[in-house]
Design an enzyme around this catalytic site. Sequence first.
Site, PDB file in Angstrom:
ATOM      1  CE1 TYR A 170      -3.931   1.915   1.426  1.00  0.00           C
ATOM      2  CE2 TYR A 170      -2.678   3.142   2.692  1.00  0.00           C
ATOM      3  CZ  TYR A 170      -3.860   3.146   2.105  1.00  0.00           C
ATOM      4  OH  TYR A 170      -5.158   3.519   1.555  1.00  0.00           O
ATOM      5  CE  LYS A 186      -3.500   4.844  -1.169  1.00  0.00           C
ATOM      6  NZ  LYS A 186      -4.476   5.510  -2.072  1.00  0.00           N
TER       7      LYS A 186
END
Length: 253
Positions: A154, A158
């Site tokens: 993640y 991001k």
Amino acid sequence: MTGSPSKVAIVTGAGRGIGAAVAARLARDGFAVGLLDLDEASCASGAEAITAAGGRAIGVGLDVSDSAQVDAAVTRVAEELGAPTVLINNAGITRDNMLFKMSEDDWDSVMNVHLRGSFLMSRATQKYMTEQKWGRIVNLSSTSALGNRGQANYSAAKAGLQGFTKTLAFELGKFGVTANAIAPGFIATEMTAATAERLGISFEDMKKGAAQEIPVRRVGEPEDIANVASFLVSDEASFVSGQVIYVAGGPKA
Ligand code: NAP
């Protein structure tokens, strides 16, 4: 400045949480809104609420990581609401695990939704924006882009979205299209509630604990993100591009 010729926005992952709040806010700002989500029923009810309040909206089911579904959904919004000139790349998932336990599927799923999804959605909508010489793309990054234990997939996605955002700003600026990223800290949604459940603590306790670490002493609400998105897609934000705005109640969560 000429303003937006076509006030039509697309919000992905609009079935709930931050996406639902952004869609509702953009509708109040005068945009017709295409609410896109894996779950067509959840975004259809959001679209009905907007329509009941006097706005224009449709809900469309899609998986943002599927090229054919993305192209079909964007075409449907263009045909039913008009040329989309605002895109909020918000759809997201987490598949948290420590590196040594992270499966290839955990890695690929997160990359596919956040990075591939934002790429496909941006590619499909940019032609409407460049044709109209006006557009706004807002990508949902995260404070996790700075690194976060248990989120190798993640945080990489991001952080990748921040580079993607800056590149779109370079490429599309001359067409009157801006691209910016919002990097939220802790926002109370089903995503953070699911994290609490996985860690075996109550969501209320998790929010209380998180608030103590946040300079303004509270966790964020989806509307905190919607407020910033509303500004970034406005005419007034036409000189703001390629930026990452941390919305975390402090310099970082
Ligand atoms: P959420 O409540 O889990 O909502 C995410 C939405 O995205 C859901 O409606 C989900 O659909 C949809 N979605 C997931 N995969 C999809 C796909 N492949 N195609 C289309 N839609 C898909 O999450 P949230 O907290 O509102 O987060 C929204 C965004 O903000 C995400 O990008 C997230 O990473 C980012 N963010 C959140 C926080 C936070 O603290 N909440 C912090 C930083 C960044 P289903 O309901 O059908 O699964």
